[in-house]
Motif scaffolding. Structure first.
Motif, PDB file in Angstrom:
ATOM      1  N   ALA A   1       1.004  -1.224   0.019  1.00  0.00           N
ATOM      2  CA  ALA A   1       0.398   0.110   0.261  1.00  0.00           C
ATOM      3  C   ALA A   1       0.676   1.349   0.156  1.00  0.00           C
ATOM      4  N   ALA A   2       2.381   1.047  -0.544  1.00  0.00           N
ATOM      5  CA  ALA A   2       2.982   2.829  -0.023  1.00  0.00           C
ATOM      6  C   ALA A   2       2.716   3.209  -2.162  1.00  0.00           C
ATOM      7  N   THR A   3       2.926   4.411  -1.954  1.00  0.00           N
ATOM      8  CA  THR A   3       2.548   5.124  -3.269  1.00  0.00           C
ATOM      9  C   THR A   3       3.076   5.561  -3.323  1.00  0.00           C
ATOM     10  N   ARG A   4       4.222   6.053  -4.482  1.00  0.00           N
ATOM     11  CA  ARG A   4       4.923   6.226  -5.895  1.00  0.00           C
ATOM     12  C   ARG A   4       4.479   7.296  -6.285  1.00  0.00           C
ATOM     13  N   TRP A   5       4.599   8.562  -6.270  1.00  0.00           N
ATOM     14  CA  TRP A   5       4.041   9.499  -7.226  1.00  0.00           C
ATOM     15  C   TRP A   5       4.061  10.301  -8.373  1.00  0.00           C
ATOM     16  N   MET A   6       4.234   9.770  -9.774  1.00  0.00           N
ATOM     17  CA  MET A   6       4.692  10.274 -10.415  1.00  0.00           C
ATOM     18  C   MET A   6       5.155  11.877 -10.715  1.00  0.00           C
ATOM     19  N   GLU A   7       6.725  11.724 -11.159  1.00  0.00           N
ATOM     20  CA  GLU A   7       7.011  13.056 -11.383  1.00  0.00           C
ATOM     21  C   GLU A   7       6.884  14.125 -12.703  1.00  0.00           C
ATOM     22  N   ILE A   8       6.141  14.451 -12.680  1.00  0.00           N
ATOM     23  CA  ILE A   8       5.120  14.966 -13.752  1.00  0.00           C
ATOM     24  C   ILE A   8       5.552  16.768 -14.406  1.00  0.00           C
ATOM     25  N   PRO A   9       6.172  16.703 -15.586  1.00  0.00           N
ATOM     26  CA  PRO A   9       7.012  18.122 -15.703  1.00  0.00           C
ATOM     27  C   PRO A   9       5.093  19.140 -15.683  1.00  0.00           C
ATOM     28  N   GLY A  10       5.255  20.279 -15.974  1.00  0.00           N
ATOM     29  CA  GLY A  10       4.328  21.386 -15.435  1.00  0.00           C
ATOM     30  C   GLY A  10       3.732  21.421 -14.235  1.00  0.00           C
ATOM     31  N   ASP A  11       2.661  22.593 -14.185  1.00  0.00           N
ATOM     32  CA  ASP A  11       2.216  23.504 -12.840  1.00  0.00           C
ATOM     33  C   ASP A  11       0.764  22.633 -13.159  1.00  0.00           C
ATOM     34  N   PRO A  12       0.329  21.451 -11.999  1.00  0.00           N
ATOM     35  CA  PRO A  12      -0.782  20.851 -12.600  1.00  0.00           C
ATOM     36  C   PRO A  12      -1.564  22.239 -11.906  1.00  0.00           C
ATOM     37  N   LYS A  13      -0.997  22.919 -11.399  1.00  0.00           N
ATOM     38  CA  LYS A  13      -2.290  23.990 -10.636  1.00  0.00           C
ATOM     39  C   LYS A  13      -2.978  25.249 -12.466  1.00  0.00           C
ATOM     40  N   ASN A  14      -2.347  24.255 -13.389  1.00  0.00           N
ATOM     41  CA  ASN A  14      -2.177  25.653 -14.527  1.00  0.00           C
ATOM     42  C   ASN A  14      -2.165  24.226 -15.628  1.00  0.00           C
ATOM     43  N   THR A  15      -2.502  23.274 -15.352  1.00  0.00           N
ATOM     44  CA  THR A  15      -2.462  22.243 -16.797  1.00  0.00           C
ATOM     45  C   THR A  15      -3.404  20.733 -16.621  1.00  0.00           C
ATOM     46  N   TYR A  16      -3.978  20.529 -17.455  1.00  0.00           N
ATOM     47  CA  TYR A  16      -5.095  19.758 -17.630  1.00  0.00           C
ATOM     48  C   TYR A  16      -4.227  17.871 -17.399  1.00  0.00           C
ATOM     49  N   LEU A  17      -4.603  16.644 -16.254  1.00  0.00           N
ATOM     50  CA  LEU A  17      -4.278  15.253 -17.683  1.00  0.00           C
ATOM     51  C   LEU A  17      -5.064  14.829 -17.400  1.00  0.00           C
ATOM     52  N   PRO A  18      -5.483  14.479 -18.802  1.00  0.00           N
ATOM     53  CA  PRO A  18      -7.125  13.583 -18.686  1.00  0.00           C
ATOM     54  C   PRO A  18      -7.086  12.629 -19.771  1.00  0.00           C
ATOM     55  N   ARG A  19      -6.523  12.121 -19.272  1.00  0.00           N
ATOM     56  CA  ARG A  19      -6.116  10.814 -20.318  1.00  0.00           C
ATOM     57  C   ARG A  19      -4.931   9.702 -19.116  1.00  0.00           C
ATOM     58  N   MET A  20      -4.538   8.328 -18.821  1.00  0.00           N
ATOM     59  CA  MET A  20      -3.357   8.008 -18.530  1.00  0.00           C
ATOM     60  C   MET A  20      -3.906   6.364 -17.723  1.00  0.00           C
ATOM     61  N   GLU A  21      -3.113   5.247 -18.859  1.00  0.00           N
ATOM     62  CA  GLU A  21      -2.655   4.236 -18.689  1.00  0.00           C
ATOM     63  C   GLU A  21      -1.497   3.435 -18.670  1.00  0.00           C
ATOM     64  N   TRP A  22      -1.745   2.421 -18.961  1.00  0.00           N
ATOM     65  CA  TRP A  22      -0.533   1.565 -18.648  1.00  0.00           C
ATOM     66  C   TRP A  22       0.161   1.665 -20.030  1.00  0.00           C
ATOM     67  N   ALA A  23       1.261   1.821 -19.963  1.00  0.00           N
ATOM     68  CA  ALA A  23       1.687   1.852 -21.399  1.00  0.00           C
ATOM     69  C   ALA A  23       2.970   0.153 -21.880  1.00  0.00           C
ATOM     70  N   SER A  24       0.838  -0.319 -21.883  1.00  0.00           N
ATOM     71  CA  SER A  24       1.193  -1.665 -23.011  1.00  0.00           C
ATOM     72  C   SER A  24       2.519  -2.705 -22.229  1.00  0.00           C
ATOM     73  N   ASN A  25       2.712  -2.430 -20.608  1.00  0.00           N
ATOM     74  CA  ASN A  25       3.479  -3.293 -20.102  1.00  0.00           C
ATOM     75  C   ASN A  25       3.390  -2.800 -18.512  1.00  0.00           C
ATOM     76  N   ALA A  26       4.153  -3.480 -17.680  1.00  0.00           N
ATOM     77  CA  ALA A  26       3.564  -3.027 -15.957  1.00  0.00           C
ATOM     78  C   ALA A  26       4.589  -2.319 -15.717  1.00  0.00           C
ATOM     79  N   ASN A  27       5.438  -1.466 -16.145  1.00  0.00           N
ATOM     80  CA  ASN A  27       6.830  -0.734 -15.957  1.00  0.00           C
ATOM     81  C   ASN A  27       6.597   0.778 -16.472  1.00  0.00           C
ATOM     82  N   GLU A  28       5.713   1.161 -17.380  1.00  0.00           N
ATOM     83  CA  GLU A  28       5.285   2.548 -17.607  1.00  0.00           C
ATOM     84  C   GLU A  28       4.281   3.355 -17.245  1.00  0.00           C
ATOM     85  N   LEU A  29       4.306   4.121 -17.823  1.00  0.00           N
ATOM     86  CA  LEU A  29       2.292   4.788 -17.644  1.00  0.00           C
ATOM     87  C   LEU A  29       2.791   5.889 -18.357  1.00  0.00           C
ATOM     88  N   ILE A  30       1.782   5.561 -19.454  1.00  0.00           N
ATOM     89  CA  ILE A  30       1.991   6.689 -20.419  1.00  0.00           C
ATOM     90  C   ILE A  30       0.553   8.028 -20.287  1.00  0.00           C
TER      91      ILE A  30
END
Length: 734
Positions: free
Chosen positions: A250-279
């Motif tokens: 139950a430990a959470t790792r937060w993704m280091e996403i560029p850009g200001d989350p208070k001034n951008t949107y992130l409407p889509r996210m999926e596993w990138a066809s493997n268990a190691n990466e997200l797109i």
């Protein structure tokens, strides 16, 4: 009696549309294909039935008697269901409740087909509090959201584990706030990793988003306060984070996403066809820059792989293809490439993009728009899609090669003009084919692809077309060219016993904004579900026109010419089209009315206020009277930022022109509207009072944007609409 039957049918048709749309929006699964590719399971009369194609041999897959919980006498009512990957377990969704538009909260049960056991998921959680439950890929667990936190149940041991613990109304894990849900169709906010060991999820922080306060004045003597986190145009969105939580620790790792989350949107996210990466897809605040990132799920490191810009805005895939509302990403070549849609060449086309974003190949070529991705058959080498290169009011099935070679091939028969929808089997060998046009009632059949032959012999669609009486239908599809050369699609329904020597009143039905197209060749075109009676028999001409800026498949320039001009360009186009139609010798220019709902309500007000020389009567329902009151995602997408071009918001708002009212106005709004808030009505009413403008106003207490709740509401609204129209725009030829 005929009129009653017709209105009942129209209401049923409308209800069917909304149910289908809601099912699509939520991702409800009432049909599941089995791995064989030629067999599906669907819910029928409270149980699950298996259908094998092409012969449509049926057998019971899960009898309703197996769905009676211990201590109960009645089986569970199936709202939707899902199957585990090994097809040995069934997840049943039942006892549902609405969250804003859709019933996305409820109870979930798992039936084990081998053990013949039925058990409730999250049994210790509050009733009807579970959201978006789904099997792990290995079928051993079920994860779900309850009260803004994510949980997982082990189906073998029965143990429950809480994966997030900080969730609240304002700190949202695994689902979304009102604005994301409404404008990005983002509801289900978590994804299992392919190896079943992790879950990736959204967290939205709405603590700084101001609440719009609604009041329920019907639930008891004292008013009940209902707060809704609602960022209006000009306000910052809810900041987002993407976390990956381990199932074991139950430990959470937060993704280091560029850009200001208070001034951008992130409407889509999926596993990138493997268990190691997200797109993931990120949009800037103006939504005219899209960036794709790949994130390492273990250490959070993120890299940019693909970006594009548009001078107006960029539509994400779920905004025009509802089958992606609950997630999905089309990977090709074992995850080395993916399918991507873009309007970069002036048309909405599909591209094949390499995983690192450095190479892309145009797949769909030509001057047409892809209207929907119907299916991807990588083994066969084709992508199936809906398009209509020659008629923007219709829709047909095409396919083209995934390697980008060759031309698109139309599969829908040329003898079936109208609007077609398809639900393809995973191997693209079969499809449920649904059809209607303005003179043919909706009909459905199963077909084999690619030859489009009806299973079982005779085509139900062809039979319906052959028996339809086109000559008896009063609806015509026409082109209207404005004085400045803009050609617009329209339909016109003429009165019964039409006499071209007489002059008839005309009623315009409008929407006119980028969210909807009204001129479609479907059954129901030319019919008014709010009118209590038969408009044609009573002697009205009924018309709808699609102006520039509507989402018709006419290319990027048509759709995006309205940028920063909502309330201006669409209004001038509608007025210009009306002027041309008023030149017809049988149209009475003294009896011109207009009506619309939501964005169409806004257009009705603007037309009545900005062009009082044309429109004499208007009926506006649930309108945005002041664009600065509507949510930031929608309004800023099409209008820019108020901090930079506030004058465009003011110029586009009906309230700016309220002082010009000369004709007859009926304004209608639900006081419990969480979408277009009731303060729009109060502000507009106040402005009309200021200038001593007389009008009629009907607030529906505690009704939502659909004004559908409460006993007698539908009949009352219809009666109100009909009586007002007849009083101020009298029917009949003269």
């Amino acid at each position: 009696m005929h009129n009653l039957k017709l209105r009942t049918f129209l209401l049923q048709l409308l209800l069917l549309f909304f149910i289908s749309f809601q099912a699509l929006a939520q991702g409800y699964q009432n049909r599941q294909w089995l791995r064989s590719g030629d067999t599906y399971v669907q819910s029928e009369q409270g149980q699950l039935v298996k259908h094998k194609l092409p012969e449509d041999a049926t057998e019971i897959f899960l009898n309703k008697t197996a769905l009676v919980p211990a201590g109960k006498t009645e089986p569970l009512k199936i709202r939707s269901f899902d199957l585990s990957a090994d097809e040995q377990k069934v997840l049943i969704y039942t006892n549902t409740q609405k969250v804003w538009r859709y019933d996305t909260r409820g109870d979930y049960w798992v039936y084990d087909l081998q053990k013949k056991t039925l058990r409730q998921v999250g049994a210790n959680r509050p009733e009807s509090s579970l959201m978006f439950a789904k099997f792990s890929p290995d079928g051993s667990k079920v994860a779900y959201v309850s009260e803004h936190n994510i949980y997982v149940d082990d189906l073998q041991s029965g143990d429950q584990k809480q994966l997030t613990k900080d969730g609240s109304r304002k700190l949202i894990n695994g689902t979304f706030d009102w604005a994301y849900e409404e404008e990005f169709s983002a509801r289900d906010g978590f994804r299992w990793s392919p190896d079943s060991k992790k879950i990736a999820f959204w967290q939205l922080d709405a603590t700084q988003v101001k609440d719009y306060i609604m009041f329920d004045m019907l639930d008891g003597v004292y008013t009940k306060v209902i707060p809704v986190e609602y960022p209006v145009a000009g306000e910052a969105p809810s900041p987002y984070k993407i976390g990956v939580v381990g199932i074991d620790n139950a430990a959470t790792r937060w993704m280091e996403i560029p850009g200001d989350p208070k001034n951008t949107y992130l409407p889509r996210m999926e596993w990138a066809s493997n268990a190691n990466e997200l797109i993931m897809q990120q949009l800037n605040r103006k939504q005219n820059e899209s960036t794709l990132y790949l994130s390492n799920a273990d250490n959070g490191k993120t890299r940019q792989i693909y970006t594009e810009k548009d001078k107006a805005w960029i539509d994400i895939l779920p905004s025009w293809d509802g089958t992606y509302n609950y997630g999905g990403w089309d990977w090709l070549n074992g995850g080395k490439e993916f399918l991507w849609a873009s309007e970069k060449d002036g048309w909405r086309h599909l591209y094949r993009v390499s995983r690192d974003g450095k190479k892309e190949n145009l797949i769909t070529k030509g001057n047409y728009d892809v209207m929907e991705i119907a299916g991807v058959d990588e083994k066969g080498g084709y992508v199936y899609f809906l398009a209509s290169p020659d008629n923007a009011t219709q829709q047909y099935l095409y396919r083209t090669r995934l390697n980008g070679k060759g031309k698109a091939e139309r599969l829908t028969p040329a003898s079936q003009p109208g609007t077609h929808n398809y639900s393809l089997s995973p191997n693209a060998k079969f499809a449920q084919h649904r059809f209607s046009n303005h003179y043919t009632k909706p009909v459905s059949e199963w077909v084999a692809l690619p030859d489009h032959k009806a299973l079982g012999g005779e085509s139900a669609v062809q039979k319906a077309l052959a028996s339809a009486d086109k000559a008896a239908n009063r609806v015509e599809f026409i082109k209207v060219k404005s004085a400045d050369g803009v050609e617009m699609d329209a339909w016109m329904a003429k009165p019964a016993n039409f006499d071209p020597k007489k002059k008839y009143p005309i009623l315009f039905y409008v929407y006119s904004e980028p969210a909807n197209q009204t001129v479609k060749d479907t059954y129901g075109a030319g019919m008014n579900f709010l009118y209590g009676g038969d408009m044609a028999e009573d002697g009205y001409i009924y018309v709808s026109v699609d102006n520039r800026g509507t989402p018709a498949p006419k290319g990027r320039e048509w759709r995006k010419s309205i940028y920063r001009k909502v309330g201006q360009l669409n209004i001038s186009d509608q007025a210009a089209a009306a002027r041309e139609l008023l030149k017809l010798p049988y149209v009475d220019a003294s009896r011109v009315a207009v009506w619309g709902w939501s964005g169409g309500g806004s257009a009705t007000l603007n037309l009545l206020f900005q062009h009082p020389d044309i429109y004499k009567t208007g009926i506006s329902v649930a309108a945005v009277a002041n664009q600065l009151t509507y949510d930031n995602i929608y309004q800023e997408r099409y209008m820019g930022l108020p901090q930079e071009n506030r004058e465009d918001f003011v110029k586009g708002s009906p309230i700016t022109y309220a002082k010009n009212l000369q004709g007859n106005l009926l304004y209608i709004h639900g006081t419990g509207d969480d979408n277009v808030h009731y303060n729009n009505a109060e502000q507009l009413v106040n402005e009309l009072i200021k200038y001593n403008k007389q009008f009629q106003f009907m607030p529906y207490p505690n009704r939502s944007h659909s004004i559908s709740e409460g006993e007698g509401t539908g009949e009352h609204l219809s009666t109100l609409f009909t009586n007002y129209l007849k009083q101020y725009c009298p029917p009949g030829g003269r």
